[in-house]
Design an enzyme around this catalytic site. Structure first.
Site: not given
Length: 363
Positions: A122, A144, A186, A230, A240, A244, A248, A251, A255, A268
């Protein structure tokens, strides 16, 4: 070049430490955090061959009991099957709740190690030691973590902040050129969404496509300003809920392109570059951004040796359909991050499908 940037979060703040040869001081840095003695170092075979022994030597000299695990390189291996292997090694070595997983690698290794750490017992400690430019400026920071589902990127994951992000700029010297260029996507993103000064610094550089042509002062600026951007965004919005989402930028369509090409044709950073070109043009079509600014952005993308056109054979309707699986979809509407000026973006779900189709046909 030594910098320490703080990611300030309630009860779980941590440092991004940028320093030459910091890989050799990793163990001492982790010992200062009073972590448990058991460590699982996770890497891929190529990275481990370059840096594994140095990392293990540093950790063992600081008193840690170190096991290691290597996973295959590449986005297509970022799956639950790979996570199962990590769990098996964690069980075999009796990792406890005070133990730490150390991600030594690029974004794929960082994402998978972070997710395994988030879910083992956990949640145990994770330390990120990024070895690619992309991971250094982006994926290693912010917590993330996750793996891909066959129908979409990063659909399975969790937010799990690292205890430390340790960046050794000297590692970049071993980075393949294509991976360096991927990371520049990025960095350009940060210039567009947050830091107009960084954008201008990159514009002033004659070349951005290979590390050897980028002046050390600019490399320093790229790492520190990108990490600071960042950290600023994550500190304001850890999970997010709003701000935040601007990270993206590029992205959303990126993606979709990655997924539709099976994570094999474009990496990527290349996909994000294509996505930024598309998002910039969408903003122009909607009257939100000046044509000259999108031209400046696209020129910077090309200067970094990144693509500005869709790969041959990618079906535009398939992209439109794939957008519906994006994590940012809310109430069936795709949310886009669109620029309004260099350094400023906005979030909107009011982008007609016809405009998306029109822009995709243009690129």
């Amino acid at each position: 070049m030594t910098s320490v940037i703080n990611v300030n979060l309630p009860g779980q703040s941590y440092e991004i430490a940028i320093a030459p040869s910091s890989l050799d001081r990793l163990g001492q840095h982790m010992a200062n955090l009073k972590l448990g003695k058991k460590v699982l170092l996770v890497s891929n075979p190529t990275i481990f061959k370059h840096f594994g022994e140095r990392a293990i030597a540093s950790l063992t000299s600081a008193g840690f009991d170190v096991a290691s695990c290597t996973l295959p390189p590449g986005e297509r291996y970022k799956t639950l099957n790979s996570i199962q292997k990590l769990y098996d090694v964690a069980l075999e070595n009796r990792l406890e709740r005070s133990s730490t997983m150390v991600a030594l690698g690029g974004g794929v290794i960082g994402d998978m190690t972070g997710f395994a750490a988030a879910t083992w017992l956990r949640g145990i400690n994770v330390v990120q030691v990024p070895t690619s430019l992309l991971a250094m400026v982006d994926s290693a920071i912010g917590g993330k973590t996750g793996v891909n589902h066959p129908q979409g990127k990063n659909l399975i994951g969790a937010f799990h902040q690292p205890r430390l992000v340790s960046i050794d700029p000297e590692i970049l010297k071993t980075l393949p050129m294509r991976e360096f260029r991927a990371g520049m996507a990025e960095v350009i993103k940060y210039g567009v969404i947050w830091d107009a000064e960084l954008f201008a610094e990159m514009e002033a550089s004659k070349r951005l496509d290979q590390l050897r042509y980028v002046k050390p002062e600019l490399v320093n600026s790229i790492l520190t300003r990108s990490c600071q951007a960042k950290a600023d965004v994550v500190s304001k919005d850890e999970k997010e809920g709003g701000l935040r989402a601007i990270l993206n930028y590029g992205h959303t369509i990126g993606h979709a392109v990655e997924s539709l090409t099976g994570y094999r044709l474009v990496n990527h950073g290349e996909a994000v570059a294509i996505g930024m070109v598309a998002a910039g043009q969408i903003a122009v079509e909607l009257g939100m951004w000046q044509k000259e600014d999108t031209e400046r952005q696209n020129a910077l993308i090309q200067k970094a040796g990144l693509p500005t056109q869709l790969p041959d054979g990618v079906d535009i309707e398939a992209i439109i359909e794939a957008l519906q699986l994006d994590k940012k979809v809310k109430d069936g509407k795709v949310r886009f991050i669109l620029p309004t000026q260099i350094g400023v973006v906005t979030i909107t779900d009011e982008v007609p499908s016809d405009v998306i189709r029109q822009v995709l046909r243009q690129i």
